[in-house]
Design an enzyme around this catalytic site. Structure first.
Site, PDB file in Angstrom:
ATOM      1  N   SER A 249       0.904  -1.097  -0.060  1.00  0.00           N
ATOM      2  CA  SER A 249      -0.114  -0.089  -0.123  1.00  0.00           C
ATOM      3  C   SER A 249       0.860   1.323   0.054  1.00  0.00           C
ATOM      4  CB  SER A 249      -0.708   0.139   1.255  1.00  0.00           C
ATOM      5  OG  SER A 249      -1.336   1.219   1.489  1.00  0.00           O
TER       6      SER A 249
ATOM      7  N   TYR B 149      -1.486   0.485  10.457  1.00  0.00           N
ATOM      8  CA  TYR B 149      -1.700  -0.138   9.254  1.00  0.00           C
ATOM      9  C   TYR B 149      -0.529  -0.009   8.147  1.00  0.00           C
ATOM     10  CZ  TYR B 149      -3.451  -1.183   4.465  1.00  0.00           C
ATOM     11  OH  TYR B 149      -3.793  -1.371   3.257  1.00  0.00           O
TER      12      TYR B 149
END
Lengths: 457, 251
Positions: free
Chosen positions: B144, B157
């Site tokens: 990501s 995250y």
């Protein structure tokens, strides 16, 4: 016997996979490599000129046959040569030509081994008259799954499965080939320009040119400009040739069959990988325009050496690097006589899409070979190289496959790198027999390749 | 086997209900893919996904896989590879977590880290070994853009993805020359069912776009894929912004 682990691709430089490479130098070493194969099987590999994945075996063994390269015996009374499978056709011709002998079938590159040529049942530009290579193999030595060497003769099921069998019936170790006599090492060439595809096909079938007796010249092939559009779609240059008589040579050279050598043997440094965009549409179109305009409208009797006539492209080192990092995809198909409309449609589709198609060549095929997976069947065959990086090329070629299959044609398995398994099965009706024979001869699947896995051969 | 355009015939998805993974599977089925394994925790959603892909003509099987249960990975994935070659493994499992709650509850934060990083290290190594043994294949790792630079809004995250990203890059280097390709995919914020209704982030993307970029990356044998592609430029600039300034940026 040297052993190493290498990442391999075909000549097209797509879809790399890794295998353990063995380089046998004798029949015994080859047998040992086959007996000691891992669970993922083995496949023979020659000079790596197959554009696709026919000579790769991911996670398994690959037998590099180029070390097995002896020309064992030339019998001039019967006109046969006995040699190992790893000998290249180029080298074989260098041995044969000065003695007045020639291979009856010569494909478009000389850098292909005898074993590879038999395994893909190659054809030449004289296929309508001469047929494919299998017709001239008197016998071959085949190393089978049990590690034994069998002598296979024409007319047997194993012979027909092996010629054109893509190395999946065993490792071809050596062969005896029948030769033909030639009068000189030169080829008399005639060239003519065709304004569109219809004109090109008509000139092909007219069979003009020819020797003093009016017989058509045996070798014929055409370059097609696949970027030409409109009324010029499918225009091209048709080249024919025949072996020149000895009278063309200077008197002192007639006995030794000497001729200027234009194509040098290997040994050049590897060229750089060019950026993929370099051979884009515009440059390809300009190149094609220049090539078409510079070809003579009509010329006969030009003398070329056999190397320059048959293997002109071998002079370009690392020609496969021209298409950039993503590599090239070769599309080679055939459609039968009477299906010229399908050929027209395919050429129109390629031309309308403006693919920078290189090396586009058109030839004719005569009688089919008995080989079960042999490519040639009577009809027209078109070959083209495309850069693999073109977006959407996969789907486009799938569309062409449908066109070809609907016309009863087929694509060449030895050069394939992308056909769907179901399409290949439909194009080769004898594939079921081939699978049966493999299952019987080689129940554990000793001989496997990436191509065989991909197409479930 | 993959064809010359990198289109696989068989696909293994880890995280079988991921929207990105399913969008990718659909595209690959339209090209060449005939066998699909969906690995995930047994759930109605997994069965629905399998049924939908079957309707597109693929032979789809599901397999019980839990990213947190690292002890079982070798056995579960080993069985899948024993059934036949896998051309592409798509590692698409991961949880976004809830930054505010995770900061309060360290155990919840650990769960994010274990799923996204520890689980991926274990499954990634098992798959890489199997791909190396078969001598070909691609391991596609969904990273990501959040892993590229820490942000106040999602650093738990983001840190798990940063670990995963570094791991995947190193694995790719380790597998050079083995015929196995490791491709790191770094999408921006992806609009999915889960993020519906939330305000749209700059340079956000959709599962379909990510799927398209994955298919293109397989064709080009890319090592890193940014979705959208402009993120590569944006992030290479943002990476060098001084932290006091970066903190104040509305990203």
């Amino acid at each position: 016997m040297s052993v190493d682990t290498v990442s391999l691709t075909g000549w097209g430089r797509t879809a790399p996979s890794t295998a353990v490479r063995f380089r046998p130098r004798t029949y015994e070493e080859a047998a040992a490599a086959v007996r000691g194969r891992g669970p993922r099987g083995a496949i023979a590999r020659g000079l790596g000129r197959a554009p696709g994945d026919a000579a790769q075996n991911a996670g398994g063994s690959v037998l590099d046959m180029t070390g097995l390269d002896r020309v064992r015996a030339l019998d001039e009374s019967t006109g046969t040569v006995r040699c190992d499978a790893g000998v290249s056709l180029e080298r074989l011709l260098r041995v044969l030509l000065p003695r007045g002998w020639f291979l009856p079938v010569v494909p478009g590159t000389g850098r292909i081994t005898v074993g590879g040529a038999i395994g893909s049942d190659v054809h030449g530009r004289d296929h309508p008259a001469a047929g494919s290579l299998a017709r001239y193999v008197s016998e071959l030595d085949l190393l089978t799954a049990d590690g034994e060497v069998r002598t296979v003769s024409p007319g047997t099921a194993l012979f027909d499965a092996t010629t054109g069998g893509l190395g999946l019936t065993g490792v071809i170790l050596g062969a005896t080939l029948r030769l033909k006599r030639v009068g000189s090492p030169l080829v008399s060439v005639s060239t003519e320009r065709a304004t569109d595809l219809d004109d090109l096909l008509a000139r092909f079938t007219a069979g003009r040119g020819g020797d003093r007796h009016g017989a058509p010249m045996p070798y014929a092939s055409a370059w097609v400009d696949l970027l030409a559009r409109g009324r010029a779609t499918g225009r091209g240059v048709l080249t024919r040739g025949e072996h020149a008589p000895p009278s063309v040579l200077p008197a002192h050279a007639r006995r030794t069959m000497r001729a200027p050598r234009t194509v040098q043997p290997d040994g050049r440094p590897a060229g750089p990988v060019l950026p993929g965009g370099l051979l884009g549409r515009t440059s390809a179109a300009l190149y094609n325009e220049a090539r078409y305009r510079s070809a003579p409208r009509s010329r006969t009797g030009e003398l070329r050496t056999t190397a320059a006539f048959f293997h002109a492209l071998d002079a370009l080192p690392e020609g496969n690097r021209l298409h950039g990092r993503a590599g090239l995809v070769r599309y080679r198909f055939t459609v039968g006589y009477g299906q010229e409309e399908a050929l027209h449609r395919v050429v129109r589709r390629i031309s309308a899409r403006r693919c920078p198609a290189f090396r586009a060549g058109l030839q004719r095929f005569g009688a089919p070979s008995p080989g079960w997976l042999s490519f040639p069947v009577p009809g027209w065959t078109l070959t083209l190289d495309l850069p693999a990086a073109l977006p959407g090329l996969g789907r486009f070629l799938d569309g062409l496959d449908e066109e070809v299959a609907a016309a009863g044609g087929r694509v060449c398995l030895a050069q394939d790198s992308r056909t769907r398994p179901e399409t290949a099965a439909a194009m080769y009706p004898r594939l079921a027999e081939f699978r049966e024979l493999r299952a019987e001869l080689d129940p554990t699947g000793a001989f496997r390749s990436d191509l065989a896995r991909r197409l479930a051969l | 086997m993959k064809d010359a355009f990198g289109a696989p015939q068989s696909l293994l998805v880890l995280g079988g209900t991921s929207e990105i993974a399913l969008a990718t599977a659909r595209r690959l089925i339209a090209l060449r893919t005939r066998r699909v394994w969906l690995a995930g925790r047994p759930s109605p959603a997994l069965d629905t996904a399998a049924a939908e892909l079957r309707g597109r003509g693929a032979d789809v099987r599901t397999v019980d896989f839990d990213a947190l249960d690292t002890g079982t990975h070798e056995e579960v994935l080993g069985k899948v590879f024993a059934e036949g070659d896998i051309d592409v493994v798509l590692m698409a499992f991961g949880i976004a977590g809830d930054q505010a709650r995770d900061e309060e509850e360290p155990l919840a934060a650990v769960r994010v880290a274990q799923t996204n990083y520890t689980g991926a290290v274990s499954a990634g190594l098992v798959c890489a070994g199997a791909l190396q043994a078969q001598g070909h294949g691609s391991l596609v790792v969904l990273s990501s853009v959040a892993g590229e630079r820490a942000r106040r809004a999602d650093f738990i995250y983001g840190s798990s993805k940063a670990g995963l990203d570094t791991f995947a890059q190193g694995l790719g280097d380790a597998l050079q020359g083995t015929g196995v390709q490791v491709m790191v995919v770094r999408p921006g914020s992806v609009r999915t069912r889960g993020t519906a209704g939330q305000p749209e982030q700059p340079l956000s993307t959709t599962p379909e776009e990510v799927a398209g970029a994955i298919v293109t990356g397989l064709r080009r044998r890319s090592e890193t894929v940014w979705v959208p592609g402009s993120l590569r430029v944006v992030m290479s600039a943002l990476r060098h912004v001084p932290r006091p300034l970066f903190r104040r940026l509305p990203v």
